[in-house]
Design an enzyme around this catalytic site. Structure first.
Site, mmCIF file in Angstrom:
data_model
loop_
_atom_site.group_PDB
_atom_site.id
_atom_site.type_symbol
_atom_site.label_atom_id
_atom_site.label_comp_id
_atom_site.label_asym_id
_atom_site.label_seq_id
_atom_site.Cartn_x
_atom_site.Cartn_y
_atom_site.Cartn_z
ATOM 1 N N CYS A 42 0.843 -1.193 0.000
ATOM 2 C CA CYS A 42 0.000 0.000 0.000
ATOM 3 C C CYS A 42 0.886 1.254 0.000
ATOM 4 C CB CYS A 42 -0.901 0.013 1.241
ATOM 5 S SG CYS A 42 -2.077 1.399 1.238
ATOM 6 N N ASP A 44 0.451 3.759 1.693
ATOM 7 C CA ASP A 44 0.435 4.321 3.053
ATOM 8 C C ASP A 44 1.854 4.557 3.580
ATOM 9 O OD1 ASP A 44 0.232 4.467 5.996
ATOM 10 O OD2 ASP A 44 -1.871 3.970 5.661
ATOM 11 N N ARG A 46 2.998 4.666 6.374
ATOM 12 C CA ARG A 46 3.381 3.932 7.586
ATOM 13 C C ARG A 46 3.819 2.504 7.305
ATOM 14 N NH1 ARG A 46 -2.304 5.126 10.279
ATOM 15 N NH2 ARG A 46 -2.811 4.586 8.130
ATOM 16 N N HIS A 98 -2.411 -3.966 4.980
ATOM 17 C CA HIS A 98 -2.226 -3.588 6.386
ATOM 18 C C HIS A 98 -3.568 -3.277 7.027
ATOM 19 C CE1 HIS A 98 -2.725 0.878 5.894
ATOM 20 N NE2 HIS A 98 -2.501 0.540 4.641
ATOM 21 N N CYS A 101 -6.250 0.144 6.895
ATOM 22 C CA CYS A 101 -6.032 0.711 5.555
ATOM 23 C C CYS A 101 -7.184 1.652 5.174
ATOM 24 C CB CYS A 101 -5.913 -0.409 4.531
ATOM 25 S SG CYS A 101 -5.553 0.188 2.859
#
Ligand code: CO
Length: 209
Positions: A42, A44, A46, A98, A101
């Site tokens: 992803c 993302d 993080r 994750h 999400c």
């Protein structure tokens, strides 16, 4: 100092640190990359592939998009997959989702979000395949967690449906396909699905000669 200027400054410090530890580090990497893994994760911020697996530059070939989807018309993802499998000859392809999400959560709503509706539609389709199971989970966070796992499974199966993977399985019995889910809360990767050329039977509908 502006925030982006700090990035450039930190980069100089990082590069010096690498050379301090291993004077040949950049010389070696600039000549060749031979990663063993392709990571489809992803976007993302993080969930950075190298940091969470404690790997160095050169070890993982990376593709990231919103909600780590494997969409069969996505030329970007398919080009990355083809290059990784056919040229770099990676041994493993990892789809990493994750918990928590935003893409998964957004797909569970009826909000009209514009362009991204089209991308998130793929997650809604996965929801529909597993609607009976998912609708049964009352807690919305737990439901999103389960959809995250089911979506990762679906993306791994989408990889197996490509001729890129099917050709490599036939000719060289690689790569192994993995579906993992990362916990934002504890930093741990959870193994959800594994598919390989020896034990996986691809649905005949999707098999190519
Ligand atoms: Co995400």
């Amino acid at each position: 100092m502006k925030s982006y200027e700090k990035l450039l400054l930190e980069n100089k410090a990082w590069a010096a640190e690498q050379i301090g530890r291993d004077p040949e580090f950049f010389t070696r990497l600039s000549k060749l990359q031979s990663p063993e893994f392709l990571w489809i994760g992803c976007s993302d911020s993080r969930v950075p592939a190298n940091e969470i697996t404690n790997t160095a530059p050169g070890e993982i070939f990376v593709h990231r998009n919103i909600a780590n989807l494997v969409v069969n018309t996505d030329l970007n993802m398919l080009s990355v997959l083809q290059y990784a499998v056919e040229v770099l000859k990676v041994q493993h392809v990892i789809v990493c989702g994750h918990y928590g999400c935003g893409g998964i959560k957004a797909a569970m709503t009826n909000n009209d979000l514009g362009l991204i509706n089209k991308w998130l539609r793929n997650i809604k389709d996965t929801y529909r395949f597993h609607q009976a199971e998912l609708d049964h989970i009352e807690d919305m966070e737990l439901r999103a967690n389960r959809l995250t796992e089911l979506s990762v499974e679906e993306q791994v199966m989408n990889l197996a449906k490509t001729t890129i993977v099917q050709h490599a399985w036939k000719a060289e019995q690689r790569p192994v396909l993995h579906g993992w889910v990362y916990g934002l809360n504890d930093g741990i990767l959870h193994d959800v699905i594994k598919m390989d050329s020896k034990t996986t039977l691809i649905d005949p509908i999707y098999q190519y000669r």
